[in-house]
Structures are given as C-alpha cells and as structure tokens.
Design an enzyme around this catalytic site. Structure first.
Site, mmCIF file in Angstrom:
data_model
loop_
_atom_site.group_PDB
_atom_site.id
_atom_site.type_symbol
_atom_site.label_atom_id
_atom_site.label_comp_id
_atom_site.label_asym_id
_atom_site.label_seq_id
_atom_site.Cartn_x
_atom_site.Cartn_y
_atom_site.Cartn_z
ATOM 1 N N CYS A 1 -6.549 -5.781 -1.819
ATOM 2 C CA CYS A 1 -7.570 -5.010 -2.550
ATOM 3 C C CYS A 1 -7.028 -4.465 -3.879
ATOM 4 C CB CYS A 1 -8.089 -3.846 -1.704
ATOM 5 S SG CYS A 1 -8.899 -4.374 -0.171
ATOM 6 N N ARG A 2 -6.211 -3.419 -3.810
ATOM 7 C CA ARG A 2 -5.839 -2.716 -5.036
ATOM 8 C C ARG A 2 -4.823 -3.447 -5.895
ATOM 9 N NH1 ARG A 2 -4.142 2.526 -1.981
ATOM 10 N NH2 ARG A 2 -3.634 0.864 -0.510
ATOM 11 N N SER A 3 -3.713 -3.912 -5.295
ATOM 12 C CA SER A 3 -2.673 -4.512 -6.153
ATOM 13 C C SER A 3 -3.096 -5.843 -6.770
ATOM 14 C CB SER A 3 -1.319 -4.606 -5.433
ATOM 15 O OG SER A 3 -1.378 -5.395 -4.284
ATOM 16 N N ASN B 1 -2.039 -5.800 -0.093
ATOM 17 C CA ASN B 1 -2.043 -6.828 -1.154
ATOM 18 C C ASN B 1 -3.314 -7.693 -1.128
ATOM 19 O OD1 ASN B 1 0.036 -9.648 -2.232
ATOM 20 N ND2 ASN B 1 -0.989 -8.147 -3.479
ATOM 21 N N ASP C 1 -7.493 3.980 -1.467
ATOM 22 C CA ASP C 1 -7.654 2.733 -0.715
ATOM 23 C C ASP C 1 -9.142 2.482 -0.469
ATOM 24 O OD1 ASP C 1 -7.634 0.674 1.080
ATOM 25 O OD2 ASP C 1 -6.140 1.575 2.412
ATOM 26 N N CYS D 1 0.597 -2.405 -3.184
ATOM 27 C CA CYS D 1 -0.242 -1.521 -2.365
ATOM 28 C C CYS D 1 0.098 -1.782 -0.899
ATOM 29 C CB CYS D 1 -1.725 -1.720 -2.676
ATOM 30 S SG CYS D 1 -2.361 -3.371 -2.280
HETATM 31 P P1 4NP Z 1 -4.962 -2.634 -0.114
HETATM 32 O O1 4NP Z 1 -6.086 -2.304 0.967
HETATM 33 O O2 4NP Z 1 -3.723 -1.906 0.324
HETATM 34 O O3 4NP Z 1 -5.531 -2.072 -1.363
HETATM 35 O O4 4NP Z 1 -4.802 -4.139 -0.127
HETATM 36 C C1 4NP Z 1 -5.900 -2.454 2.346
HETATM 37 C C2 4NP Z 1 -6.027 -3.689 2.920
HETATM 38 C C3 4NP Z 1 -5.890 -3.828 4.286
HETATM 39 C C4 4NP Z 1 -5.605 -2.720 5.062
HETATM 40 C C5 4NP Z 1 -5.468 -1.480 4.482
HETATM 41 C C6 4NP Z 1 -5.613 -1.353 3.110
HETATM 42 N N1 4NP Z 1 -5.487 -2.858 6.466
HETATM 43 O O5 4NP Z 1 -5.340 -1.831 7.143
HETATM 44 O O6 4NP Z 1 -5.540 -3.987 6.963
#
Ligand code: 4NP
Length: 156
Positions: A16-18, A14, A126, A11
């Site tokens: 939240c989703r992955s 790294n 997201d 994602c």
């Molecule tokens: P992820 O979520 O891609 O599912 O881990 C996010 C985590 C952090 C950010 C964006 C999405 N960020 O902008 O810091």
C-alpha cells in the site's frame, strides 16, 4: 566522489504505502531530471511476491502512474548498504528498521514526513484496513514527502 543517491521506501506490507511512495518519488525525480535509484520493501513478509493492493493501484493510476508490475519484497540487511537513504512510512516501521540495521549500515534512516517542514514525526497512516478514500490521503502524504525529499536530494 559522492555515490549517487538510492532511496528505499519501507512500510509494513509493501503493498500500500511504500509502493505509492516509490511511485510518487519516481514522478518527482523525473520532473526534476534527477538520477536516483528507487525501490520499496516491507518489514513483514506476508505479501512477498504480490502486486500492490488494488486500491493502491487505482489511486496511482488516477494520478497517471502504473504500479501494477511492482512486486512486494521484504527489507534485508544488505538494503542498509545498497541504499543511501532508507525511508520509513510510519514510526513502527522506523523502529523496526533501527532494530534490523546491521552495524556496518551506511544508509541514512528517516521518517518520510520528517522531510516535510512542519510535519516532523508524523506517520503516513496505514490505509489497509480502512475505506478506499484512505488511499487518497496516502497519496497526498507520500507526494508531499516525495517532493521534499527529491528537492533536498537535488540540492546536494
Ligand atoms: P502497507 O499496508 O504496510 O502500507 O503495505 C499493509 C498491508 C498489509 C497489512 C498491513 C498493512 N497486513 O496486515 O497484511
């Protein structure tokens, strides 16, 4: 001989989703007694070395999985050779991976929900900037994708 499968979920951050996809997929592989390498990574580097978001840790814990020891890392070119499958959580992640893949990449690239009948092309949204219950949607989505992917790998 076919090399044994190894799956990398990717994602943006790294955190939240992955990591949740990794956790759900580990559960599915265990349930099906499948030997599959599993890891996750982010296309971005902002959170490298950090544990998953506390909301992601909480939803995983509610489903019986402890992801508190996972640590974020950034995807790298070698991942396209070390892993047989590199699975993007959303279409931006997929486009970034396609741009990053080296010419000698051997991994199959896909979008997670492409593995779920009727959900091809759908992103796992997201949840980072949304409300906490967004993580329940994330868990449901990654579980659906992980279950189908594990089932497909089990048939190979
Ligand atoms: P992820 O979520 O891609 O599912 O881990 C996010 C985590 C952090 C950010 C964006 C999405 N960020 O902008 O810091």
């Amino acid at each position: 001989m076919m090399s044994s499968p190894a799956v990398l979920f990717v994602c943006l951050g790294n955190i939240c989703r992955s990591p949740l996809a990794e956790a759900a997929f580990r559960v599915e592989c265990e349930r099906r007694d499948l030997e599959v390498g599993v890891d996750s990574a982010g296309t971005g580097d902002w959170h490298v070395g950090q544990p998953p978001d506390v909301r992601a840790q909480a939803v995983a814990r509610r489903h019986g999985v402890d992801i508190s020891r996972y640590r974020a890392r950034q995807v790298c070119e070698e991942d396209f050779i070390r892993f047989t499958h590199v699975v993007a959580l959303d279409t931006d992640n997929l486009a970034d991976l396609q741009a990053l893949a080296p010419p000698d990449a051997t991994a199959q690239l896909s979008l997670l929900l492409d593995h779920v009948p009727g959900r091809a092309g759908e992103p796992v949204a997201d949840p980072y900037f949304g409300a906490a219950d967004g993580f329940d949607v994330t868990w449901a989505d990654v579980t659906a994708g992980a279950a189908e992917l594990a089932r497909q790998l089990g048939e190979d």
